[in-house]
Design a protein around this motif. Structure first.
Motif, PDB file in Angstrom:
ATOM      1  N   PHE A 215       0.806  -1.069  -0.040  1.00 41.96           N
ATOM      2  CA  PHE A 215      -0.109  -0.211  -0.082  1.00 41.96           C
ATOM      3  C   PHE A 215       0.923   1.288   0.081  1.00 41.96           C
ATOM      4  O   PHE A 215       2.158   1.191   0.124  1.00 41.96           O
ATOM      5  CB  PHE A 215      -1.126   0.171   1.338  1.00 41.96           C
ATOM      6  CG  PHE A 215      -0.248   0.104   2.575  1.00 41.96           C
ATOM      7  CD1 PHE A 215       0.089   1.461   3.049  1.00 41.96           C
ATOM      8  CD2 PHE A 215       0.375  -0.966   3.297  1.00 41.96           C
ATOM      9  CE1 PHE A 215       0.495   1.441   4.374  1.00 41.96           C
ATOM     10  CE2 PHE A 215       0.912  -0.829   4.312  1.00 41.96           C
ATOM     11  CZ  PHE A 215       0.991   0.197   5.089  1.00 41.96           C
ATOM     12  N   ASP A 216       0.187   2.358  -0.232  1.00 43.15           N
ATOM     13  CA  ASP A 216       0.877   3.589  -0.095  1.00 43.15           C
ATOM     14  C   ASP A 216      -0.054   4.818   0.626  1.00 43.15           C
ATOM     15  O   ASP A 216      -1.171   4.391   1.061  1.00 43.15           O
ATOM     16  CB  ASP A 216       1.433   4.059  -1.562  1.00 43.15           C
ATOM     17  CG  ASP A 216       0.241   4.359  -2.296  1.00 43.15           C
ATOM     18  OD1 ASP A 216      -0.979   4.775  -1.953  1.00 43.15           O
ATOM     19  OD2 ASP A 216       0.325   4.458  -3.592  1.00 43.15           O
ATOM     20  N   VAL A 217       0.377   6.020   0.896  1.00 44.16           N
ATOM     21  CA  VAL A 217       0.005   6.702   1.642  1.00 44.16           C
ATOM     22  C   VAL A 217      -1.822   7.001   0.900  1.00 44.16           C
ATOM     23  O   VAL A 217      -2.639   7.568   1.754  1.00 44.16           O
ATOM     24  CB  VAL A 217       0.666   8.105   1.767  1.00 44.16           C
ATOM     25  CG1 VAL A 217       0.652   8.905   0.467  1.00 44.16           C
ATOM     26  CG2 VAL A 217      -0.225   9.160   2.692  1.00 44.16           C
ATOM     27  N   LYS A 218      -1.866   6.756  -0.430  1.00 42.50           N
ATOM     28  CA  LYS A 218      -3.052   7.227  -1.000  1.00 42.50           C
ATOM     29  C   LYS A 218      -4.002   6.173  -0.986  1.00 42.50           C
ATOM     30  O   LYS A 218      -5.348   6.317  -1.290  1.00 42.50           O
ATOM     31  CB  LYS A 218      -2.719   7.585  -2.603  1.00 42.50           C
ATOM     32  CG  LYS A 218      -1.971   8.645  -2.722  1.00 42.50           C
ATOM     33  CD  LYS A 218      -1.888   8.990  -4.146  1.00 42.50           C
ATOM     34  CE  LYS A 218      -0.889   8.084  -5.027  1.00 42.50           C
ATOM     35  NZ  LYS A 218      -0.587   8.394  -6.265  1.00 42.50           N
TER      36      LYS A 218
ATOM     37  N   ALA B  83      -6.475   7.511  -4.241  1.00 36.86           N
ATOM     38  CA  ALA B  83      -6.423   6.169  -4.743  1.00 36.86           C
ATOM     39  C   ALA B  83      -6.873   5.939  -6.078  1.00 36.86           C
ATOM     40  O   ALA B  83      -7.669   6.284  -6.539  1.00 36.86           O
ATOM     41  CB  ALA B  83      -6.746   4.969  -3.799  1.00 36.86           C
ATOM     42  N   ASN B  84      -6.027   4.736  -6.703  1.00 41.62           N
ATOM     43  CA  ASN B  84      -6.639   4.284  -8.210  1.00 41.62           C
ATOM     44  C   ASN B  84      -6.908   5.422  -9.171  1.00 41.62           C
ATOM     45  O   ASN B  84      -7.882   5.434  -9.962  1.00 41.62           O
ATOM     46  CB  ASN B  84      -7.855   3.510  -8.114  1.00 41.62           C
ATOM     47  CG  ASN B  84      -7.528   2.216  -6.952  1.00 41.62           C
ATOM     48  OD1 ASN B  84      -6.402   1.847  -6.955  1.00 41.62           O
ATOM     49  ND2 ASN B  84      -8.334   2.095  -6.020  1.00 41.62           N
ATOM     50  N   THR B  85      -6.170   6.508  -9.129  1.00 47.33           N
ATOM     51  CA  THR B  85      -6.217   7.451  -9.938  1.00 47.33           C
ATOM     52  C   THR B  85      -4.784   8.058 -10.719  1.00 47.33           C
ATOM     53  O   THR B  85      -3.895   7.856  -9.985  1.00 47.33           O
ATOM     54  CB  THR B  85      -6.724   8.839  -9.497  1.00 47.33           C
ATOM     55  OG1 THR B  85      -6.941   9.803 -10.123  1.00 47.33           O
ATOM     56  CG2 THR B  85      -5.941   9.126  -8.140  1.00 47.33           C
ATOM     57  N   LYS B  86      -4.963   8.167 -12.060  1.00 48.34           N
ATOM     58  CA  LYS B  86      -3.621   8.937 -12.505  1.00 48.34           C
ATOM     59  C   LYS B  86      -3.257  10.146 -12.269  1.00 48.34           C
ATOM     60  O   LYS B  86      -2.526  10.719 -12.837  1.00 48.34           O
ATOM     61  CB  LYS B  86      -3.619   8.347 -14.065  1.00 48.34           C
ATOM     62  CG  LYS B  86      -3.829   7.052 -14.423  1.00 48.34           C
ATOM     63  CD  LYS B  86      -3.930   6.576 -15.665  1.00 48.34           C
ATOM     64  CE  LYS B  86      -4.042   5.200 -16.070  1.00 48.34           C
ATOM     65  NZ  LYS B  86      -4.008   4.915 -17.559  1.00 48.34           N
TER      66      LYS B  86
ATOM     67  N   MET C 141     -13.384  14.555  -9.817  1.00 49.29           N
ATOM     68  CA  MET C 141     -12.285  15.146  -8.902  1.00 49.29           C
ATOM     69  C   MET C 141     -13.151  15.965  -7.576  1.00 49.29           C
ATOM     70  O   MET C 141     -12.769  15.747  -6.509  1.00 49.29           O
ATOM     71  CB  MET C 141     -11.257  15.915  -9.353  1.00 49.29           C
ATOM     72  CG  MET C 141     -10.503  14.849 -10.338  1.00 49.29           C
ATOM     73  SD  MET C 141      -9.186  15.904 -10.930  1.00 49.29           S
ATOM     74  CE  MET C 141      -8.046  16.600  -9.542  1.00 49.29           C
ATOM     75  N   LEU C 142     -13.918  16.898  -8.233  1.00 47.25           N
ATOM     76  CA  LEU C 142     -14.897  17.758  -7.399  1.00 47.25           C
ATOM     77  C   LEU C 142     -15.676  16.916  -6.347  1.00 47.25           C
ATOM     78  O   LEU C 142     -15.769  17.254  -5.185  1.00 47.25           O
ATOM     79  CB  LEU C 142     -15.382  18.705  -8.137  1.00 47.25           C
ATOM     80  CG  LEU C 142     -14.801  19.792  -8.680  1.00 47.25           C
ATOM     81  CD1 LEU C 142     -15.291  20.517  -9.566  1.00 47.25           C
ATOM     82  CD2 LEU C 142     -13.744  20.844  -7.836  1.00 47.25           C
ATOM     83  N   HIS C 143     -16.316  16.052  -6.923  1.00 46.91           N
ATOM     84  CA  HIS C 143     -17.391  15.200  -5.956  1.00 46.91           C
ATOM     85  C   HIS C 143     -16.431  14.209  -5.108  1.00 46.91           C
ATOM     86  O   HIS C 143     -17.097  14.083  -4.190  1.00 46.91           O
ATOM     87  CB  HIS C 143     -18.123  14.619  -7.084  1.00 46.91           C
ATOM     88  CG  HIS C 143     -19.407  14.930  -7.385  1.00 46.91           C
ATOM     89  ND1 HIS C 143     -20.542  15.387  -6.616  1.00 46.91           N
ATOM     90  CD2 HIS C 143     -19.863  15.580  -8.574  1.00 46.91           C
ATOM     91  CE1 HIS C 143     -21.328  15.929  -7.278  1.00 46.91           C
ATOM     92  NE2 HIS C 143     -20.909  16.126  -8.376  1.00 46.91           N
TER      93      HIS C 143
ATOM     94  N   ASN D 240      -9.347  15.228   6.672  1.00 46.62           N
ATOM     95  CA  ASN D 240     -10.629  14.487   6.544  1.00 46.62           C
ATOM     96  C   ASN D 240     -10.252  13.415   5.550  1.00 46.62           C
ATOM     97  O   ASN D 240     -10.689  12.179   5.734  1.00 46.62           O
ATOM     98  CB  ASN D 240     -11.836  15.451   5.858  1.00 46.62           C
ATOM     99  CG  ASN D 240     -12.196  16.390   7.142  1.00 46.62           C
ATOM    100  OD1 ASN D 240     -11.930  16.128   8.353  1.00 46.62           O
ATOM    101  ND2 ASN D 240     -13.058  17.283   6.679  1.00 46.62           N
ATOM    102  N   VAL D 241      -9.357  13.741   4.464  1.00 49.50           N
ATOM    103  CA  VAL D 241      -9.206  12.931   3.554  1.00 49.50           C
ATOM    104  C   VAL D 241      -8.283  11.908   4.040  1.00 49.50           C
ATOM    105  O   VAL D 241      -8.515  10.642   3.779  1.00 49.50           O
ATOM    106  CB  VAL D 241      -8.728  13.468   2.142  1.00 49.50           C
ATOM    107  CG1 VAL D 241      -8.054  12.383   1.104  1.00 49.50           C
ATOM    108  CG2 VAL D 241      -9.555  14.559   1.475  1.00 49.50           C
ATOM    109  N   ALA D 242      -7.349  12.134   4.956  1.00 47.46           N
ATOM    110  CA  ALA D 242      -6.585  11.085   5.448  1.00 47.46           C
ATOM    111  C   ALA D 242      -6.997  10.173   6.427  1.00 47.46           C
ATOM    112  O   ALA D 242      -6.654   9.173   6.833  1.00 47.46           O
ATOM    113  CB  ALA D 242      -5.307  12.064   6.096  1.00 47.46           C
TER     114      ALA D 242
END
Length: 300
Positions: free
Chosen positions: A60-63, A69-72, A111-113, A298-300
């Motif tokens: 895993f990584d921090v994302k 995660a799972n995004t380019k 991204m915004l959602h 919050n994301v973290a």
């Protein structure tokens, strides 16, 4: 690295992808890496920013497990999007973001959602003291529609073509707002019971809320009789302001955000846009960098 920055200094604070990842690791783990698959497991550091969970054997990584995660999309683009999104008082449209980042509108919309879903945490507060409650109906006006799209008897408190939203404002404090299936007294009272501390003073616009006076002290202003508020002093010298102007002001600014930036919002995603506005309102005294750090946590 300074923790206070603006949109203008964002590139200086985060000059490359590695600096963004390190900052996010600090937000998420604060120096102690925890496996998202087994929090009790020992973690091995690998190359390319990867980690390995000893108990599960998974990398895993921090994302991992977050919106990133799972995004380019690189982390720098995410950071720029979040800062741009928060520094604009009423948000930014996906079309504008797509032009700024050189990506498709669909990618910008997604991204915004993804970001909005982490704003919901600010829309689950416990309120107390003096609170104002009111419902609003979000949608276009009949007079602005083409004759083929007009809906009969839909103005006022009718919501055949609109989305009913119920809000609670703590005077001098925070606000919550929820999309509701209807505006029946029992439905709205259940939300009051969930988010407002028992014994609080509740100001209403005269609409019926059966049983609200059991757990709360209710004070009304009857808008149907063109009565919008009054101020008086008690024998003890306490100044009482009976009105719902505060929550009405919340609805006014929310609708300006919708009409000014997004123009049209579907019923399916209305709660996401409400969460966005509530996040902005409840952090109205924050600086842009404080908002950015709160959202990133919050994301973290």
């Amino acid at each position: 690295m300074k923790t206070t920055f603006t949109l203008l200094t964002l590139s200086e604070n985060f000059p490359d992808e590695e600096s963004c990842i390190k900052y996010f690791e600090k937000m998420r783990w604060d120096g102690k890496v925890v496996s998202p698959y087994d929090p009790t497991s020992k973690v091995y550091k690998c190359s390319n920013g990867k980690y390995k969970c000893k108990n599960t054997g998974r990398y895993f990584d921090v994302k991992t497990g977050t919106a990133f995660a799972n995004t380019k999309i690189p982390m720098r683009a995410w950071f720029y999007t979040m800062m741009l999104f928060l520094s604009h008082k009423r948000g930014v449209s996906s079309c504008q973001l797509a032009r700024d980042l050189g990506i498709t509108q669909k990618t910008a919309w997604n991204m915004l959602h993804k970001i909005r879903q982490y704003m919901e945490m600010e829309n689950n507060q416990t309120l107390s003291g003096e609170v104002e409650i009111d419902e609003a109906f979000v949608g276009g006006k009949n007079k602005n529609r083409h004759k083929d799209k007009k809906v009969e008897r839909c103005q006022g408190r009718a919501y055949k073509d609109k989305v009913p939203v119920f809000g609670i404002l703590e005077r001098g404090g925070k606000v919550i707002a929820k999309v509701v299936p209807n505006i029946y007294g029992a439905t709205l009272l259940s939300i009051v019971n969930e988010y407002v501390t028992e014994g609080s003073v509740v100001y209403t616009d005269g609409a019926g809320y059966p049983g609200i006076n059991i757990d709360y002290e209710q004070r009304d202003v009857d808008h149907s009789k063109h009565f919008y508020g009054t101020t008086y002093a008690t024998d003890e010298g306490e100044i009482i302001v009976v009105s719902t102007n505060g929550i009405e002001n919340v609805w006014s600014h929310f609708k300006r955000m919708i009409f000014g930036i997004y123009y049209h919002v579907s019923k399916k995603y209305m709660q996401r846009y409400i969460d966005e506005y509530i996040f902005r309102f409840n952090t109205r005294n924050f600086s842009d960098s404080q908002r950015f750090n709160l959202l990133l946590r919050n994301v973290a």
